[in-house]
Structure formats: structure tokens, C-alpha cells
Design a protein around this motif. Structure first.
Motif, PDB file in Angstrom:
ATOM      1  N   LEU A   5      46.710  28.634  50.162  1.00 60.20           N
ATOM      2  CA  LEU A   5      45.448  28.140  50.699  1.00 60.20           C
ATOM      3  C   LEU A   5      45.203  26.676  50.370  1.00 60.20           C
ATOM      4  O   LEU A   5      44.053  26.214  50.394  1.00 60.20           O
ATOM      5  CB  LEU A   5      44.287  28.988  50.167  1.00 60.20           C
ATOM      6  CG  LEU A   5      44.343  30.466  50.553  1.00 60.20           C
ATOM      7  CD1 LEU A   5      43.170  31.216  49.954  1.00 60.20           C
ATOM      8  CD2 LEU A   5      44.366  30.639  52.062  1.00 60.20           C
ATOM      9  N   SER A   6      46.250  25.929  50.069  1.00 65.76           N
ATOM     10  CA  SER A   6      46.107  24.486  49.873  1.00 65.76           C
ATOM     11  C   SER A   6      47.411  23.822  50.263  1.00 65.76           C
ATOM     12  O   SER A   6      48.475  24.452  50.291  1.00 65.76           O
ATOM     13  CB  SER A   6      45.754  24.160  48.421  1.00 65.76           C
ATOM     14  OG  SER A   6      46.852  24.416  47.568  1.00 65.76           O
ATOM     15  N   CYS A   7      47.314  22.518  50.572  1.00 65.31           N
ATOM     16  CA  CYS A   7      48.503  21.790  51.016  1.00 65.31           C
ATOM     17  C   CYS A   7      49.552  21.731  49.919  1.00 65.31           C
ATOM     18  O   CYS A   7      50.752  21.915  50.168  1.00 65.31           O
ATOM     19  CB  CYS A   7      48.096  20.375  51.460  1.00 65.31           C
ATOM     20  SG  CYS A   7      49.470  19.385  52.080  1.00 65.31           S
ATOM     21  N   LEU A   8      49.128  21.463  48.670  1.00 67.49           N
ATOM     22  CA  LEU A   8      50.096  21.336  47.584  1.00 67.49           C
ATOM     23  C   LEU A   8      50.862  22.635  47.343  1.00 67.49           C
ATOM     24  O   LEU A   8      52.071  22.631  47.114  1.00 67.49           O
ATOM     25  CB  LEU A   8      49.378  20.906  46.299  1.00 67.49           C
ATOM     26  CG  LEU A   8      48.860  19.470  46.257  1.00 67.49           C
ATOM     27  CD1 LEU A   8      48.161  19.193  44.926  1.00 67.49           C
ATOM     28  CD2 LEU A   8      50.000  18.485  46.469  1.00 67.49           C
ATOM     29  N   ASN A  52      44.349  22.585  61.309  1.00 62.31           N
ATOM     30  CA  ASN A  52      43.883  23.974  61.205  1.00 62.31           C
ATOM     31  C   ASN A  52      43.630  24.400  59.766  1.00 62.31           C
ATOM     32  O   ASN A  52      43.100  25.491  59.535  1.00 62.31           O
ATOM     33  CB  ASN A  52      44.875  24.924  61.855  1.00 62.31           C
ATOM     34  CG  ASN A  52      44.978  24.744  63.353  1.00 62.31           C
ATOM     35  OD1 ASN A  52      43.948  24.660  64.032  1.00 62.31           O
ATOM     36  ND2 ASN A  52      46.191  24.661  63.875  1.00 62.31           N
ATOM     37  N   GLN A  53      44.032  23.535  58.799  1.00 62.67           N
ATOM     38  CA  GLN A  53      43.873  23.850  57.375  1.00 62.67           C
ATOM     39  C   GLN A  53      44.476  25.227  57.040  1.00 62.67           C
ATOM     40  O   GLN A  53      43.871  26.068  56.386  1.00 62.67           O
ATOM     41  CB  GLN A  53      42.396  23.793  56.979  1.00 62.67           C
ATOM     42  CG  GLN A  53      41.803  22.388  56.996  1.00 62.67           C
ATOM     43  CD  GLN A  53      42.393  21.493  55.911  1.00 62.67           C
ATOM     44  OE1 GLN A  53      42.146  21.718  54.727  1.00 62.67           O
ATOM     45  NE2 GLN A  53      43.167  20.479  56.319  1.00 62.67           N
ATOM     46  N   ARG A  57      40.214  22.793  52.875  1.00 58.53           N
ATOM     47  CA  ARG A  57      40.746  23.391  51.651  1.00 58.53           C
ATOM     48  C   ARG A  57      41.165  22.287  50.674  1.00 58.53           C
ATOM     49  O   ARG A  57      42.052  21.496  50.955  1.00 58.53           O
ATOM     50  CB  ARG A  57      41.965  24.262  51.965  1.00 58.53           C
ATOM     51  CG  ARG A  57      41.711  25.339  53.013  1.00 58.53           C
ATOM     52  CD  ARG A  57      40.880  26.481  52.456  1.00 58.53           C
ATOM     53  NE  ARG A  57      40.668  27.526  53.466  1.00 58.53           N
ATOM     54  CZ  ARG A  57      40.082  28.692  53.218  1.00 58.53           C
ATOM     55  NH1 ARG A  57      39.651  28.960  52.000  1.00 58.53           N
ATOM     56  NH2 ARG A  57      39.916  29.575  54.193  1.00 58.53           N
ATOM     57  N   PHE A  58      40.474  22.243  49.518  1.00 60.55           N
ATOM     58  CA  PHE A  58      40.831  21.290  48.485  1.00 60.55           C
ATOM     59  C   PHE A  58      42.044  21.796  47.692  1.00 60.55           C
ATOM     60  O   PHE A  58      42.283  23.008  47.604  1.00 60.55           O
ATOM     61  CB  PHE A  58      39.653  21.057  47.532  1.00 60.55           C
ATOM     62  CG  PHE A  58      38.441  20.472  48.204  1.00 60.55           C
ATOM     63  CD1 PHE A  58      38.584  19.400  49.074  1.00 60.55           C
ATOM     64  CD2 PHE A  58      37.173  20.973  47.969  1.00 60.55           C
ATOM     65  CE1 PHE A  58      37.473  18.840  49.697  1.00 60.55           C
ATOM     66  CE2 PHE A  58      36.070  20.430  48.578  1.00 60.55           C
ATOM     67  CZ  PHE A  58      36.213  19.356  49.454  1.00 60.55           C
ATOM     68  N   ASN A  59      42.754  20.872  47.085  1.00 59.22           N
ATOM     69  CA  ASN A  59      43.894  21.256  46.239  1.00 59.22           C
ATOM     70  C   ASN A  59      43.438  21.853  44.911  1.00 59.22           C
ATOM     71  O   ASN A  59      44.170  22.617  44.293  1.00 59.22           O
ATOM     72  CB  ASN A  59      44.796  20.048  45.979  1.00 59.22           C
ATOM     73  CG  ASN A  59      45.473  19.558  47.247  1.00 59.22           C
ATOM     74  OD1 ASN A  59      45.953  20.354  48.054  1.00 59.22           O
ATOM     75  ND2 ASN A  59      45.496  18.240  47.444  1.00 59.22           N
ATOM     76  N   ASN A  60      42.240  21.507  44.494  1.00 63.14           N
ATOM     77  CA  ASN A  60      41.693  21.993  43.232  1.00 63.14           C
ATOM     78  C   ASN A  60      40.415  22.753  43.525  1.00 63.14           C
ATOM     79  O   ASN A  60      39.468  22.197  44.094  1.00 63.14           O
ATOM     80  CB  ASN A  60      41.423  20.818  42.288  1.00 63.14           C
ATOM     81  CG  ASN A  60      41.095  21.272  40.882  1.00 63.14           C
ATOM     82  OD1 ASN A  60      40.770  22.438  40.652  1.00 63.14           O
ATOM     83  ND2 ASN A  60      41.154  20.347  39.935  1.00 63.14           N
TER      84      ASN A  60
END
Length: 709
Positions: A47-50, A64-65, A175-178
Motif C-alpha cells: 500500500l505504498s510506493c516504497l 491510481n495509487q 498513500r504516504f510511505n510512512n
């Protein structure tokens, strides 16, 4: 040179082919690994890019996140390299009372022009259930300001946690990474920035389709004092879950490093209970303030938890004792985690360890040695399964002594016996008690340990043997059963001769006589002897015979001459035939060729009488020409049949002795005659020599030579 050139070309082509094959193999291996990863990775779970871009088979869709499977034609708004993920920074994570607050997110590392994409789309800021207008300015996402004055929980001072998130076009969540970037704190007064999180624990985790946020502070927090907050949201749409639904789930189950059980000892425990379980917990003192603490181990209650602060202020050591199994729960060989529960004001908070403790039923199979001195000091080796279960162990030998544990393993207990209350010999069952509750006997009671007295030899045994050795020597004594091995020895001159022994029982050792030199001129009839033994602890000692004036008697080897038979029995003649051995233990007579046994019926100093064991042997006695006599393990002799002579008696001619005398006289007469003849010839030879000399003096000798031609 042409041959070398061809050889060089051959090697070059082979080398190139090898490189190509290796590259193909590596490519195929990489493709197979990617294929394996593609089959095992579910990209939609990230649920995050990282988290998404870490996997080669997954890519993060910025528009689309979402995390999607990597395709061959990646668009400009798709990230498949972790280092290309945009970075989000919340410029301010707290707000003071009566202060206008604006939620601002700075975007950096924007390699895919994500901010430019956002400028053409609707931005909405969601504060709990309230929606505020958002917009993009330069490289920042800003939300309209809002004044916060409400207080949510009157039990605590004015500290509130707010959940904030941003949506794109009303249905796509940014969606944030943190996960902590989705929260900010409200204070009703200004306080030192360093005080805000002292004596507090903050825990965030995602599980079972929900993301969770828990924070608790103690009364020592100088900013707000004691405080507790828990929030739960659906991961897909960030809608909140009510407090009633939280209680239905059994309270709050913390899953974060800031509140976890870090170590557990022991990892196995007897199923019957009584084990003291020790474990360490992070931030326990914060979670436990004002709460009731309960512990379960593998589903079993662990009573009277006691705490001890460790070197690290955040870590606390807890110990508790497992309760005995109830009649409703007498399961064996099952496992479960350590669970720590804090109850009081809702919600109930629980920490569950990732370690599991097995409740087992120890099995004791064997033990060695099985005897030792009553003075103690014997190292017992007790074997079995699950022997390291629990935290305390007690080993006892009947009611006579205990055995102090030295080392403990899952399949072995090492313990050293203490002095016993008896002198021995006394046998008793060995009992092992785990954690003061579960009692087990070695071999279910069939294996016993014997406290033996000091071994000794009996007096006046009068042992004997022949020079060849190998004969049976029986040593009588007491308390032999606890010895590891024994060796019989005899002192002969300056040397000590050893032979092996077999410990038959507690009072008898069967040994073999050593091989010794025997001089007929010196009557060696009394040699010193003894028994060298080794106890269960490998300590050697010499057992000497008390009051034995005869010592060890050494005899010459028997001498066999011949044998005769009367058709029914066989008589072997010789000298020293009954000394230095026990005929019933050492003497064997067999017929040469057939190997049949001749049973010995009588022995004396000059003869051995035996009877064949079968009728066939009796019928063949007339044809037997030799027998083999064996004494002990090393002496064997072939005895031949006596040669038959002429009949003796009144009408049978002279006896054998007369014939022998006549033969001797004849030999003497022949010798005298030969001497007389020799002397006569010598006198004649001397006379002839003298005559020749006189003739030579009368007639001179003429020299004869060769004529020259």
C-alpha cells in the motif's frame, strides 16, 4: 606454427562458447527466479510506493495509487524503482488550542512529475469525517485551515489524535510511505517539544485489512500527563471503526516493536505446570500503569507476575509461575505463545509473543552408570526427550541421596551424586522432578542405581597357574558389580604381568593366568598377585588379597610322553599332569583328525584317563594314532600312541628292559672294536714310513726334467 594456430583458434572458440553458455544459463536462472517471484508475490497487498517498488515484479501506479504487476509498457506515472518513489513530508504534525491549522504535504524526489499530474485533479483533505478543500501550490499539497477546539475524551488532559488523509478525485487515497504522516496531535497548551513523547508509547500497525494507531502516556509525561488513545480504520477507504466494534474484537492487540515481547525462557515446559516463565517486554511500565496485568502461557494461566527493570529503561523483565493443569485441560505436547493482557479502563490491550512455548511430557529412557560409591561423586548420564523442559530440576536416588545437576540438554541430564545415607550395597530408583510438579522415574522405575560398598578380595584363595599361562583363575571377593573392568596381575621378578578378567557377578571375577618363565632350578611357588579395577568414574585401584601366605603358585608346563588304550579308555602318560590348573575348567582332550572329544575321568601327576564321548570313537580306539591335549587358552600338545613291542612273559622272550640292555652292550662292544682297529692301522702306517726313509738314504733320488727341443 600452423598446428599451434589451429590449436589457439580451437581454444578461443571454446572459450567464447563457454561464455555464451554461461550467459544463457544466468539469464535463464534470472528469468526462472523472476517467474518464481511473480508467482509468489501479490502486488496488491503493498500500500505504498516504497514497499511496492522493492519487488521486481511489481510497479507503483502514481495516478491510481496502487501496486500493480509490472508490464512491458510502463507509463510516465508508473514507478518500478524504489529510488524513484516520491517522498512526502508533513510540515507540521501538531496544533495548539485556538490555532488555525493547515495540513501541508511537501513532495520531493518527483522524478515522474506527480505534482504536475495533481494540479489537474480535484484534491480533498479529510479530517476525521469532515472534508476540506485542498490544492497544489508549487511542490506542496495544502489543505484549507481549520480551528480545532473540541476535546474528545474528558478522562484525560486536552490531548487529541486526529486522523488526516488526502484523496484525489474523491475516490483515490494518496498513500504516504510512512503511516505516521496520516496523524497529527492537538494540545490545549504549549509545551516543550522534547516533553511531548516522554514516558509515552506510540504503536502503529496494519493487520487483517485495518490500520491501527495506539498511544499511551504515563502520569510522568510533563506535557499532558496520563493519556490513552486508540483508532482503527479500514485500509481500503480509511473509514473509521467505532469503539463498540473494537471491543467485539477482544480489545486492542498491539503488533509493533514499541510494545512487544522480545525474549522468552524457557521454550519448553512440563505440561503439568509449575514452571517459572521469564520474558522481557518493551514499555511495559507505560502500558501497565493503572491497569491490571494478567499473563497466559500456551493458554495456561501464569500466576503472580513479578517485574524487574532491565539495564534499558524501556525494557522490563517479567516472571510468573504456570498454574497446574485443570481437569478440563490435561493436554500434552502442544504449544502456544505468551500473552500479556492489560485490563481496566477500556479498551483491553494485549501483547502476544512471536515465540511459542511447548507444553511437553518429558520421557526418561535410560541411565548410566547404574552404580557408584556411597561416598557420592558419580556422574550420572540420564537420557530421554524434553529433559530441558521447565526452569527447575531435582534428581534423587531413592530416599538416600540427591544428584546435583551439572548440565542440561533436551536429550541428556548430567548430575553428580551426593553422599548417601547408607554404606551400601543398596539399590534405589532414580527420580526426576520437573518444576516441583511432574515426577518421572528412569525407565518408569525399572532402572535402579546401586550404592555399592568398597570392593575387596577374599583371603586365602591360593591361586595357581602353569608357565604357558592362559588357564582359568577364579578370584573371589565382594562388591564387584559396580566396577567398569578388572585385570589380574602377578609380580614376577622385576616385572608385573597383566591379563584380562570378566566380572561374572558381585563376588566372582574370571581371569586368565599370565605367561611366565619357569626355571626348574628355582622353586617359584609363591608370587604376589592382585586385581586392578576401575570404578564408574574411571578411577583405578589395586585390590590386594588379605592373609594369603601361598600367593600365586607357578608350576612348570606339563610334559606328555605317549598314550595307550585298552579299547575302552585312553591313558595319557607324562609328568606334572595335574598341577597349575583346574582340569574341569581348562583340560580338553580331542582325537586328532576327527576332532571328537574324549571326556576326562581321572588325572594324577603322571597320567590322564579319558573316555570317548561316542560309541563310534570307542570302536576306533585301535586306529587312533594321536590326540591333542589343550590346557587353557595357550597350551596345546599332540600326544602320539605308544609303539607296540614283543609280548612279555614266561614264554614270550626277554623283556623290553633286557633287550634295551643288550642293545647298549652291543653298541659299546662295537665302539671298542672300532677303536682297536684304528690303533692297529696307525701302527702299521708308522712302520711303513720308517722303511721308506731308510731306503731313500741308501739310494739318492734322481731328478727328472723335460728335454728342450
Amino acid at each position: 606454427m600452423v598446428g599451434r594456430g589451429r590449436q589457439w583458434n580451437y581454444y578461443r572458440h571454446s572459450f567464447v562458447q563457454g561464455i555464451i553458455i554461461t550467459m544463457v544459463f544466468v539469464s535463464l536462472s534470472h528469468a526462472e527466479s523472476l517467474k518464481s517471484e511473480n508467482n509468489s508475490t501479490v502486488c496488491s497487498e503493498f500500500l505504498s510506493c516504497l514497499k511496492c517498488a522493492k519487488h521486481a515484479s511489481c510497479s507503483w501506479s502514481l495516478d491510481n495509487q496502487k501496486c500493480i504487476m509490472t508490464s512491458s509498457n510502463l507509463g510516465n506515472l508508473t514507478v518500478n524503482i524504489e529510488g524513484h518513489c516520491p517522498q512526502f513530508t508533513i510540515l507540521k504534525k501538531f496544533v495548539l488550542r485556538d490555532e488555525l491549522f493547515s495540513y501541508t504535504v511537501a513532495v520531493s524526489n518527483d522524478k515522474n512529475n506527480f505534482v504536475k499530474f495533481l494540479q489537474g485533479h480535484k484534491i480533498t483533505c479529510n479530517l476525521e469525517n469532515e472534508k476540506l478543500t485542498g490544492y497544489v501550490l508549487n511542490d506542496e499539497i495544502k489543505c484549507n485551515t481549520k480551528k480545532l477546539t473540541a476535546q474528545r475524551d474528558k478522562r484525560f488532559k486536552a490531548l487529541m489524535i486526529y486522523h488526516y488523509h488526502i484523496t484525489i478525485d474523491d475516490d483515490i487515497i494518496l498513500r504516504f510511505n510512512n503511516d505516521s504522516d496520516n496523524y497529527f496531535t492537538y494540545y490545549d497548551h504549549d509545551c516543550n517539544r522534547l516533553w511531548r513523547d516522554e514516558e509515552c508509547v506510540t504503536c502503529m500497525w496494519t493487520a487483517y485489512g485495518y490500520k491501527n494507531y495506539f498511544k499511551r502516556c504515563t502520569t510522568k509525561n510533563r506535557c499532558v500527563g496520563q493519556y490513552e488513545y486508540y483508532g482503527k480504520w479500514h485500509v481500503k477507504n480509511y473509514t473509521g471503526v467505532g469503539t463498540d466494534d473494537v471491543d467485539k474484537d477482544g480489545g486492542v492487540h498491539l503488533e509493533c516493536p514499541e510494545a512487544e515481547i522480545r525474549s522468552v525462557d524457557p521454550m519448553t515446559a512440563p505440561w503439568l505446570g509449575g514452571t517459572t516463565v521469564r520474558f522481557t517486554v518493551v514499555n511495559h511500565h507505560i502500558l501497565a500503569e493503572g491497569k491490571e496485568v494478567a499473563v497466559t502461557v500456551a493458554g495456561r494461566e501464569c500466576s503472580e507476575p513479578k517485574t524487574k527493570r532491565m539495564a534499558s529503561e524501556d525494557v522490563m523483565a517479567i516472571s510468573c509461575t504456570m498454574m497446574p493443569a485443570t481437569n478440563m485441560d490435561r493436554r500434552r505436547n502442544h504449544e502456544g505463545p505468551v500473552r500479556l493482557m492489560y485490563t481496566g479502563d477500556p479498551p483491553k490491550v494485549t501483547i502476544t509473543s512471536s515465540f511459542v512455548i511447548g507444553l511437553v511430557d518429558p520421557v526418561i529412557t535410560d541411565m548410566s552408570p547404574r552404580c557408584g560409591p556411597a561416598a557420592g561423586g558419580t556422574m550420572l548420564r540420564i537420557g530421554g526427550r524434553f529433559l530441558d523442559a521447565g526452569t527447575s530440576l531435582r534428581v534423587s536416588v531413592g530416599d538416600y541421596a540427591t544428584c546435583e545437576p551439572v548440565a542440561l540438554y533436551s536429550d541428556l541430564i548430567l548430575c553428580r551424586t551426593n553422599p548417601a545415607l547408607v554404606d551400601g550395597p543398596t539399590a534405589a530408583r532414580v527420580n526426576v522432578i520437573f518444576d516441583g510438579q511432574l515426577s518421572k522415574h528412569v525407565g518408569d522405575g525399572s532402572v535402579v542405581f546401586t550404592y555399592a560398598a568398597v570392593p575387596a578380595l577374599d583371603p586365602g584363595q591360593s591361586l595357581q597357574g602353569i608357565a604357558a599361562g592362559g588357564t582359568a583363575v577364579q578370584l573371589r571377593g565382594r562388591h564387584f558389580s559396580c566396577l567398569r573392568y578388572a585385570m589380574f596381575y602377578v609380580r614376577h621378578g622385576e616385572r608385573v604381568h597383566y591379563t584380562s578378567c570378566r566380572l561374572v557377578n558381585d563376588t566372582l571375577a574370571m581371569c586368565r593366568a599370565p605367561k611366565l618363565e619357569y626355571g626348574r632350578g628355582s622353586a617359584i611357588t609363591s608370587l604376589k598377585y592382585g586385581l586392578r579395577v576401575q570404578d564408574p568414574e574411571y578411577h583405578e585401584m589395586d585390590l590386594l588379597p588379605p592373609r594369603d601366605p601361598n600367593g600365586y603358585s607357578l608350576h612348570a608346563d606339563p610334559v606328555f610322553v605317549d598314550f595307550v588304550t585298552d579299547g575302552h579308555t585312553l591313558t595319557i602318560n607324562g609328568r606334572d599332569l595335574d598341577r597349575g590348573y583346574r582340569p574341569q575348567d581348562d583340560l580338553t582332550v580331542r582325537f586328532r583328525g576327527s576332532g571328537s572329544v574324549c571326556d576326562v575321568t581321572a588325572t594324577d601327576h603322571q597320567r590322564i584317563v579319558c573316555v570317548p564321548t561316542t560309541n563310534a570313537s570307542v570302536a576306533d580306539l585301535a586306529t587312533v594314532i594321536g590326540v591333542i591335549v589343550t590346557i587353557g587358552d595357550t597350551f596345546a600338545c599332540v600326544v602320539k600312541r605308544r609303539v607296540e613291542s614283543r609280548s612279555r612273559g614266561l614264554g614270550g622272550g626277554p623283556s623290553d628292559s633286557v633287550v634295551a640292555g643288550v642293545k647298549i652292550v652291543c653298541l659299546i662292544a662295537i665302539a671298542i672294536a672300532c677303536i682297536a682297529v684304528y690303533r692297529t692301522k696307525a701302527r702299521h702306517r708308522v712302520g711303513a714310513t720308517a722303511s721308506a726313509a731308510s731306503v731313500a738314504s741308501t739310494h739318492p733320488t734322481t731328478a727328472v726334467g723335460y728335454r728342450k727341443r
